[in-house]
Design an enzyme around this catalytic site. Structure first.
Site, short mmCIF file in Angstrom:
data_model
loop_
_atom_site.label_atom_id
_atom_site.label_comp_id
_atom_site.label_asym_id
_atom_site.label_seq_id
_atom_site.Cartn_x
_atom_site.Cartn_y
_atom_site.Cartn_z
N LYS A 14 0.73 -1.32 -0.04
CA LYS A 14 0.21 -0.04 -0.13
C LYS A 14 0.83 1.22 0.33
CE LYS A 14 -2.83 0.31 3.62
NZ LYS A 14 -3.03 1.69 4.37
N ARG A 89 -11.13 3.08 9.33
CA ARG A 89 -11.09 2.16 9.14
C ARG A 89 -12.15 1.51 10.13
NH1 ARG A 89 -5.72 0.55 10.70
NH2 ARG A 89 -4.39 2.62 11.07
N ARG A 128 11.68 -10.07 6.79
CA ARG A 128 11.78 -8.53 7.38
C ARG A 128 12.58 -8.58 7.72
NH1 ARG A 128 7.81 -3.66 6.78
NH2 ARG A 128 7.24 -4.28 8.56
N ARG A 161 13.31 -7.29 14.08
CA ARG A 161 12.38 -6.30 14.44
C ARG A 161 11.42 -6.86 15.69
NH1 ARG A 161 10.46 -0.91 12.76
NH2 ARG A 161 9.17 -2.55 12.85
N ARG A 172 -1.27 -8.88 13.74
CA ARG A 172 -1.85 -7.91 13.05
C ARG A 172 -2.68 -7.55 11.81
NH1 ARG A 172 3.64 -5.60 11.86
NH2 ARG A 172 2.40 -3.99 10.47
#
Ligand SMILES: [Zn+2]
Length: 217
Positions: A14, A89, A128, A161, A172
């Site tokens: 996005k 949202r 990541r 992380r 999430r």
């Protein structure tokens, strides 16, 4: 006054889509996160209200967010185009956004939904790696560093992380999917939803969105 809305899970590309639309189409990028930080920094009345909630670790209520959006729309020209990213949202926010536009004789032109299979999102996000020294991001598959575990930019050590660990990512995504389900139905019913396959390079899905936005005008 017109708007488009981008809906897409974390890892859906996005961010790239938003950048390309901002650069190639006449739509101003509106992120409620940026607006909140800016209002807090400038110490506006709305910023002070928002800061109170954030300091207590609470969600900033819809009414405060919508006030910020209204102020943003009032600051723009009547023929401006806006691209909303990360907002609305909830259905309540979507209703308020529709009302904000209709009272200014504007409309929401299109809602783009970036669709990526869940397992692809999980692999994108958990792969990541971040440099401890300079913060540059890599990806074990998509953007691998030249040397395993070492930052190309500064030679620092790469690490995963806590935010990028699988349990956090899955949580999430679940929250995102739950929230977005009702919005998808809401915009689909109004004939505004356009589904974009984002199970490919982000540039490819961005190109498709840019062409669709250009075709709106
Ligand atoms: Zn580095």
């Amino acid at each position: 006054m017109k708007a488009i809305i981008l809906l897409g899970a974390p890892g859906s590309g996005k961010g790239t889509v938003a950048e390309r639309v901002r650069d190639r189409c006449a739509y101003l990028h509106v992120s409620t996160g940026d607006m909140l930080r800016d209002a807090v920094k400038r110490g506006t009345e709305t910023g002070r209200q928002a800061e109170g909630y954030m300091k207590r670790g609470e969600l900033v209520p819809d009414a405060v967010i919508n006030l910020l959006v209204d102020q943003r729309l009032d600051a723009g020209t009547p023929d401006a185009g806006y691209m909303f990213d990360g907002y609305p949202r909830t259905i309540q926010q979507a209703d308020m956004l529709a009302a904000s536009f209709s009272k200014r004789n504007g409309s929401i032109r299109k809602v783009f939904l970036l669709e990526t299979p869940r397992d692809v999102l999980i692999s994108r996000l958990t792969g990541r790696r971040t440099c401890r020294a300079c913060g540059t991001c890599f990806h074990v598959v998509n953007i691998p560093p030249k040397r395993d575990g070492i930052c190309d930019a500064c030679g620092g050590a790469l690490y995963q992380r806590p935010d990028d660990q699988e349990a956090t990512i899955v949580n999430r995504l679940d929250v995102y999917m739950r929230q977005t389900e009702s919005l998808i139905a809401f915009y689909e019913k109004q004939g505004l939803l356009m589904r974009i396959n984002s199970n490919r390079q982000a540039e490819a899905s961005a190109g498709e969105v840019v062409r669709a936005v250009q075709a709106l005008d």
